[in-house]
Design a protein around this motif. Structure first.
Motif, PDB file in Angstrom:
ATOM      1  N   VAL A 279       0.694  -1.020  -0.052  1.00 17.01           N
ATOM      2  CA  VAL A 279      -0.061   0.131   0.074  1.00 17.01           C
ATOM      3  C   VAL A 279       0.907   1.207   0.027  1.00 17.01           C
ATOM      4  O   VAL A 279       0.323   2.414  -0.446  1.00 17.01           O
ATOM      5  N   ARG A 280       2.168   1.060   0.598  1.00 12.08           N
ATOM      6  CA  ARG A 280       3.054   2.276   0.776  1.00 12.08           C
ATOM      7  C   ARG A 280       3.471   2.864  -0.798  1.00 12.08           C
ATOM      8  O   ARG A 280       3.751   3.983  -1.039  1.00 12.08           O
ATOM      9  N   LEU A 281       3.547   1.823  -1.670  1.00  9.91           N
ATOM     10  CA  LEU A 281       3.882   2.306  -3.035  1.00  9.91           C
ATOM     11  C   LEU A 281       2.876   3.147  -3.470  1.00  9.91           C
ATOM     12  O   LEU A 281       3.194   4.394  -4.063  1.00  9.91           O
ATOM     13  N   TYR A 282       1.415   2.801  -3.424  1.00 10.13           N
ATOM     14  CA  TYR A 282       0.552   3.760  -3.705  1.00 10.13           C
ATOM     15  C   TYR A 282       0.552   5.285  -3.090  1.00 10.13           C
ATOM     16  O   TYR A 282      -0.087   6.062  -3.551  1.00 10.13           O
ATOM     17  N   HIS A 283       1.141   5.183  -1.887  1.00  2.00           N
ATOM     18  CA  HIS A 283       1.309   6.356  -1.200  1.00  2.00           C
ATOM     19  C   HIS A 283       2.646   7.026  -1.327  1.00  2.00           C
ATOM     20  O   HIS A 283       2.854   7.956  -0.714  1.00  2.00           O
ATOM     21  N   GLY A 284       3.138   6.558  -2.407  1.00  2.00           N
ATOM     22  CA  GLY A 284       4.389   7.329  -3.146  1.00  2.00           C
ATOM     23  C   GLY A 284       5.653   6.917  -2.491  1.00  2.00           C
ATOM     24  O   GLY A 284       6.673   7.324  -2.953  1.00  2.00           O
ATOM     25  N   ASP A 285       5.937   5.747  -1.722  1.00  2.63           N
ATOM     26  CA  ASP A 285       7.235   5.232  -1.651  1.00  2.63           C
ATOM     27  C   ASP A 285       7.673   4.584  -2.990  1.00  2.63           C
ATOM     28  O   ASP A 285       6.964   4.056  -3.542  1.00  2.63           O
ATOM     29  N   PRO A 286       9.017   4.911  -3.332  1.00  4.39           N
ATOM     30  CA  PRO A 286       9.488   4.249  -4.495  1.00  4.39           C
ATOM     31  C   PRO A 286       9.612   2.731  -4.618  1.00  4.39           C
ATOM     32  O   PRO A 286       9.573   2.250  -5.623  1.00  4.39           O
ATOM     33  N   ARG A 287       9.875   2.293  -3.218  1.00  2.00           N
ATOM     34  CA  ARG A 287       9.942   0.834  -3.458  1.00  2.00           C
ATOM     35  C   ARG A 287       9.578   0.289  -1.891  1.00  2.00           C
ATOM     36  O   ARG A 287       9.655   0.830  -1.054  1.00  2.00           O
ATOM     37  N   THR A 288       9.430  -1.157  -1.823  1.00  2.00           N
ATOM     38  CA  THR A 288       9.024  -1.878  -0.647  1.00  2.00           C
ATOM     39  C   THR A 288      10.145  -2.550   0.184  1.00  2.00           C
ATOM     40  O   THR A 288      11.257  -2.746  -0.562  1.00  2.00           O
TER      41      THR A 288
END
Ligand code: SF4
Ligand code: SF4
Lengths: 300, 231
Positions: free
Chosen positions: A291-300
């Motif tokens: 979900v953090r990717l959809y919030h703008g994190d470039p990678r997990t």
């Protein structure tokens, strides 16, 4: 992932208790296990439906954990009574085997709850169950050694068992940290929204890079509070050091000294559990949900 | 049946009409109960939403493009959110819709952890999990005119960027447009087999710089002038 105090306490404490139970039964910490599991019920937003969690044993690891944990209490309780009264014979052996098997089952189910979650790369690895089982046995073995120092004629074998589990658990923890550093398995923001490099014509979006312009909400949401927890790398490194020193370094050093007195042995066990609380906190804090990717994190 | 949505990233303008229409319809729906808001008129408003629209920039200038990106439940064919649920509150219907039985949920959050797309949100007031119902209480309602038997988000979209239908039927609008435009599902590598499809933006025309423009103009003028001169 947001490190929830109730879950951290519940997994470490029931882990130590379960490891101890399994070891006692093979050769109790009823209170530790009970405290751990009660704490996990505290985590529920709607605990009045908790009883329903026995109903999906066939598919859900959480349901399996609940069933095994519920079975463990009466079985291990009876076993402890027999041990304290020094009675039993065949029934005591049967109860010992059952207690041990159930304790292992609960430990493995707890681990699999996390290991089965595909959106969290840092949990979806085989090192997760290996860690949960070995760390539980390590802290349990230390507690057992402390008890043996107080009551048993010879505490040497207990010290040896604790040492073996300590080294194995340390190796497993280091292997886990090494495995999650491997970022070739990481998912990217581009993949999350379907951008493929060099794609042309119909099909996924073509372009090499993507970035978040606007997240679409003005204040935090369930998703940001549940998955948005961030830990600076620098802090993560420091805390890993603390977990290693308290959870492994000091207790292992004390095993090497090996004075069979219950007070320092108990102190070593408590120190180890403190270290494992830090370790468990990191297990959550370092986990990055997709979900953090959809919030703008470039990678997990 | 495999009911789901198609979202056209080419025409979506990111107006959030789908998200607000969803909130409006579902706030009074009986399927999930109300969608709670926390401090709606306070300094830090927040609340439960089934559909959230985010905005991204893809590519680098001058070949860059804004993509508006609505996300709600994909009604996955292989939905781990259902598998992990210990109470049986989460379930998948024969028509493909994934729902949460509010009377059974114990609020453990595990299904939200298992969903890669962030399509599930816990409602703090009853302490239960809530999610997109694909407007199950609209699409089968025979009191509504046939053209209104669609999810609220689809009806609200001003650019027709959302379509609803059965992906098992190769003749349905959603199946046809997915095949034509190369519709794709999100994060197929995780193995959830999401049913809903996204249509990629159409390819942008190449950007012309000033020198190219002058050359083009001269060539154009020359080709216009040449028959005149020859005559
Ligand atoms: S999108 Fe998420 S909530 Fe919806 S079915 Fe798939 S996994 Fe479940
Ligand atoms: S939060 Fe509710 S629906 Fe989700 S896994 Fe837990 S019991 Fe099931």
């Amino acid at each position: 992932m947001k490190p929830a105090v109730s879950i951290i306490f519940s997994t470490v404490s029931s882990g130590a208790g379960l490891g101890l139970l399994a070891l006692v039964a093979l050769c109790d910490t009823f209170v530790l296990v009970a405290a751990g599991l009660a704490s996990s019920v505290l985590h529920l937003a709607n605990p009045k439906n908790a009883w329903r969690s026995f109903s999906r044993f066939k598919s859900s690891w959480l349901s399996r954990e609940a069933v095994f944990a519920a079975a463990l209490f009466p079985v291990s309780g009876l076993y402890i009574v027999l041990v304290i009264q020094s009675k039993g014979g065949a029934s005591r052996i049967l109860l010992a085997v059952l207690t041990c098997a159930l304790a292992w089952a609960v430990l493995i189910c707890t681990a699999m709850i996390y290991a089965s979650l595909k959106p969290i790369r840092q949990w979806h690895t085989r090192w997760t169950p290996v860690n949960y089982v070995l760390l539980g046995h390590w802290s349990g073995a230390l507690l057992l050694w402390a008890i043996a120092c107080a009551y048993a004629a010879r505490s040497g074998p207990f010290l040896f068992v604790a040492g073996v589990f300590g080294l194995a658990a340390l190796a497993a923890k280091l292997a886990y940290w090494h495995a999650i550093e491997d970022s070739t398995q990481a998912l990217t923001l581009e993949r999350a929204i379907g951008v493929r490099e060099g794609a042309r014509g119909p099909g996924p979006i073509s372009a090499a890079h993507a970035r978040l312009l606007d997240v679409g909400h003005s204040h935090g949401t369930f998703l940001t509070s549940e998955f948005g927890f961030r830990l600076a790398r620098r802090h993560a490194r420091g805390l890993r050091g603390v977990a290693l020193a308290l959870g492994f370094g000091l207790p292992l050093a004390w095993l090497v000294v090996g004075v069979p007195r219950w007070q320092p042995a108990l102190a070593a066990a408590v120190c180890c559990i403190m270290g494992l609380l830090v370790e468990r906190w990191l297990f959550f804090a370092e986990a990055k949900h997709t979900v953090r990717l959809y919030h703008g994190d470039p990678r997990t | 049946m495999k009911l789901g949505l198609v979202i056209d990233l080419d025409t979506c303008v990111g107006c959030h009409a789908c998200a607000t229409a969803c909130k409006e319809w579902n706030a009074s729906s009986k399927v999930n109960g109300a969608l709670s808001d926390y401090e709606p008129f306070g300094a830090e408003p927040s609340g439960v939403w089934f559909n959230r629209v985010r905005h991204y920039e893809v590519g680098d200038y001058p070949e860059n493009k804004t993509i508006n990106f609505p996300v709600c439940c994909m009604h996955c064919a292989d939905a781990d959110c259902v598998t992990v649920c210990p109470t049986g509150a989460s379930y998948k219907r024969d028509d493909g819709i994934v729902l949460v039985d509010q009377d059974k949920c114990m609020g453990c959050n595990l299904c939200a952890w298992a969903c890669p797309y962030g399509a599930r949100e816990l409602d703090q007031v009853p302490g239960t999990m809530k999610k997109c119902t694909l407007c199950v209480d609209r699409i089968y309602d025979e009191m509504l005119a046939p053209e209104d038997r669609q999810p609220a988000c689809v009806l609200a979209c001003p650019t027709h960027a959302r379509m609803f239908g059965d992906f098992d039927d190769p003749q349905s609008e959603v199946s046809r447009v997915t095949a034509e435009r190369g519709g794709f599902g999100l994060l197929p590598e995780l193995g959830y087999a999401p049913v809903s499809r996204y249509l990629p933006p159409r390819q942008p025309q190449p950007v012309i710089d000033a020198d190219d423009a002058r050359a083009l103009l001269e060539r154009g003028l020359a080709s216009l002038a040449s028959p005149v001169i020859r005559r």
